[in-house]
Design an enzyme around this catalytic site. Structure first.
Site, PDB file in Angstrom:
ATOM      1  CG  ASP A 118      -0.232   4.385  -9.739  1.00  0.00           C
ATOM      2  OD1 ASP A 118      -0.314   3.892 -10.880  1.00  0.00           O
ATOM      3  OD2 ASP A 118       0.262   3.779  -8.772  1.00  0.00           O
ATOM      4  N   GLY A 126       6.359   1.698   0.655  1.00  0.00           N
ATOM      5  CA  GLY A 126       6.444   1.383   2.068  1.00  0.00           C
ATOM      6  C   GLY A 126       5.588   0.216   2.473  1.00  0.00           C
ATOM      7  CB  THR A 127       5.569  -1.864   5.351  1.00  0.00           C
ATOM      8  OG1 THR A 127       6.720  -2.342   4.636  1.00  0.00           O
ATOM      9  CG2 THR A 127       4.794  -3.042   5.923  1.00  0.00           C
ATOM     10  CB  VAL A 128      -0.039  -0.492   4.643  1.00  0.00           C
ATOM     11  CG1 VAL A 128      -1.285   0.039   5.346  1.00  0.00           C
ATOM     12  CG2 VAL A 128       0.329   0.433   3.482  1.00  0.00           C
ATOM     13  CG  LEU A 188      -3.233  -3.874   7.240  1.00  0.00           C
ATOM     14  CD1 LEU A 188      -4.030  -2.588   7.184  1.00  0.00           C
ATOM     15  CD2 LEU A 188      -4.135  -5.049   7.567  1.00  0.00           C
ATOM     16  N   GLY A 189       0.095  -4.971   4.143  1.00  0.00           N
ATOM     17  CA  GLY A 189       0.636  -5.096   2.804  1.00  0.00           C
ATOM     18  C   GLY A 189       1.923  -4.320   2.653  1.00  0.00           C
ATOM     19  NE  ARG A 190       7.709  -5.612   2.584  1.00  0.00           N
ATOM     20  CZ  ARG A 190       8.801  -6.358   2.385  1.00  0.00           C
ATOM     21  NH1 ARG A 190       8.780  -7.642   2.656  1.00  0.00           N
ATOM     22  NH2 ARG A 190       9.896  -5.801   1.909  1.00  0.00           N
ATOM     23  N   GLY A 191       4.485  -2.344  -0.444  1.00  0.00           N
ATOM     24  CA  GLY A 191       4.589  -1.836  -1.813  1.00  0.00           C
ATOM     25  C   GLY A 191       5.894  -1.108  -1.997  1.00  0.00           C
TER      26      GLY A 191
END
Length: 544
Positions: A140, A27-29, A21-24
């Protein structure tokens, strides 16, 4: 693990991974399927660092994130279901949100109307109050970390850099996490950080959501750092009746920002269509001491509905008002993490967020750190001088050219002190000298957590344990000092005050009708304190 000849990644023996679903930076989701409970979830995989020390630092931070969120049960805070260690990595299993981030929504359809923004702001304010009541800070808050359900309700997520108030910071010296344009100035100058810092971020978010432009947007991280610390916010006209709320929340001094209760009342007026949000005095101003609700962290603040507000699918307008309630079964294709920040909002000393290129978003470019560090020290020195000057002004007043004759009226004298209330003790004196008749007294929660059952119940804030945890102690109801509020609630008593012992919660204000001593304690009787743990810090202010 394989199944039927096809490769299937199974985490913790029950969570089957699907698409990413996404990376930040943290981590990765992944989308995942919980085989045990037959439901879709989101699984956040913590990034593995190249060296053991860095990996353990990230591991502690992720554990902190999960612990902070798991302690909060609120319809507008993402739910954490499980923690799993698999292949030497930590996975945080969370509620799957079936909608885009607020940043994506604005990027695709434009800013929201002030009324719609105010309605979402009320939901986020309730979420933050629940987080703060659990003894945590988000740290945040920004549009990219707010997801939208299909019904339009907002969900606060990405606690990747959240820090519990009673734990030491995990950031290294000189390291700043989060987006600069949404960070309170006290975070940038290493001053004390508390719930007002999250309210600052909420104010910046409200302005950005209603206008499409962050209030401290600058071309570089160093310039944004300087703007947050020194410059006035840029608040476009289209923010409309939200302007007084945003300006009050973005006050450089945390003590001069309004309380959450005051902000909630103002947002509700705007959400109801009023052009004037009403007065927004600082949190410590007279008349700004509402009685705290006898509530659990799950319902610390009312959860608003988006009645009479425009639909989330059309830009600028809403036609069918969704009603955000408790989380419901999700079936759609959600967007979780990896959502863009609003244009022009740089980040500082945080790993760059990588977004799937299929989503049509570009990863942000890395920023240099040298100039930002220069502003760090400049901002810290200037703000320290400003804080000292402000403290001297309020402590001694402006210079006087008189000779101090006794018959000249003197302004009220105010004393302020911080007091630690231990969960393992009974009634504890909160004042070093007796309170006098006519004194105005304020008790306000500052930080800390405690529990009345350290073996079985989590640490909580001043509003006490949740309804479910309180019910689990029904067999020990005789241990309650105040039977009308949950175990763990902060209590206070003062001679002649109706309702003794009083449920202090996050704040309590009264005027003394006779001399006496203020006392505080946890809602748990003597003889029942052996398994208690923790302490709360409160600020006691007395105006003579």
């Amino acid at each position: 693990m394989t199944s039927g000849g096809d490769d299937v990644r199974l985490i913790g023996g029950r969570y089957q991974l699907g698409n990413r679903l996404g990376r930040g930076g943290m981590g990765t989701v992944w989308r995942a399927y919980d085989q045990m409970l037959a439901r879709e979830v989101a699984a956040k995989e913590l990034n593995v660092a190249s060296d053991d020390r860095e990996y353990h630092r990230r591991l502690r931070r992720a554990l902190r994130e999960a612990r902070a969120v798991a302690r909060v049960h609120h319809p507008h805070v993402v739910g954490v279901h499980d923690l799993v260690e698999h292949d030497d990595r930590l996975w945080i299993v969370m509620e799957l949100i079936d909608g885009p981030s607020l940043a994506r929504r604005i990027a695709d359809d434009g800013p929201l109307t002030p009324r719609h923004t105010a309605a979402l702001g009320l939901q986020l304010l309730g979420a933050l109050e629940a987080v703060h009541a659990a003894g945590a800070l988000h740290r945040d808050v920004k549009p990219a970390n707010i997801l939208l359900r299909r019904d339009g309700g907002a969900v606060l997520t990405d606690f990747g850099i959240a820090a519990l108030e009673d734990d030491e910071s995990l950031t290294t010296t000189g390291e700043l996490l989060g987006s600069i344009g949404y960070m309170a100035p006290e975070r940038l100058t290493a001053e004390e950080v508390g719930p007002p810092s999250d309210l600052w971020s909420l104010g910046a978010t409200l302005s950005a959501v209603a206008s499409g432009v962050p209030p401290f947007q600058r071309p570089t991280g160093a310039a944004a750092l300087h703007a947050v610390t020194f410059a006035d916010p840029v608040i476009p006209e289209r923010v409309g009746p939200l302007r007084p709320i945003v300006e009050a929340l973005l006050n450089k001094s945390p003590g001069l920002r309004p309380s959450a209760a005051t902000v909630g009342a103002a947002l509700r007026r705007v959400a109801d269509g009023a052009e004037d949000p009403g007065p927004l005095p600082p949190a410590g101003a007279p008349g700004d001491f509402p009685e705290p609700p006898a509530a659990t962290p799950a319902n610390v603040a009312d959860t608003p509905t988006l009645t009479a507000t425009p639909t989330v699918t059309a830009p600028h307008t809403l036609t069918e008002p969704p009603t955000p309630t408790a989380p419901h079964p999700l079936t759609g294709s959600p967007t979780l993490a990896g959502s863009p920040t609003l244009a022009g909002t740089p980040t500082l000393d945080r790993e760059p967020t990588v977004i799937d290129q299929a989503a049509g978003s570009r990863p942000p470019r890395p920023r240099g750190r040298g100039r930002a560090r220069t502003w760090w020290w400049t901002a810290g020195a200037a703000l320290a001088v400003s804080a000292l000057a402000t403290g001297l002004f309020f402590a001694f007043g402006p210079p006087s050219d008189g000779d101090g004759d006794d018959d000249v009226a003197q302004p009220p004298a105010t004393t302020t002190r911080k007091v630690t209330v231990d969960a393992a003790r009974g009634w504890q004196s909160a004042t070093s000298t007796p309170v006098r008749k006519g004194d105005k007294v304020t008790v306000r929660y500052t930080s800390g957590t405690w529990t009345v059952d350290s073996a079985n119940l989590p640490l909580v804030g001043p509003v006490g344990h949740t309804a479910a945890d309180d019910e689990s102690l029904r067999f020990a109801q005789d241990c309650k000092v105040n039977p009308d509020v949950p175990f763990g609630t902060l209590l206070g008593r003062y001679p002649g005050i109706p309702g003794n012992p009083h449920a202090v919660g996050r704040a309590w204000h009264f005027q003394a009708t006779r001399p006496g001593t203020l006392q505080l304690r946890v809602n748990d009787r003597e003889g029942c304190l052996d398994d208690n743990k923790g302490a709360l810090t409160v600020t006691v202010r007395i105006t003579h």
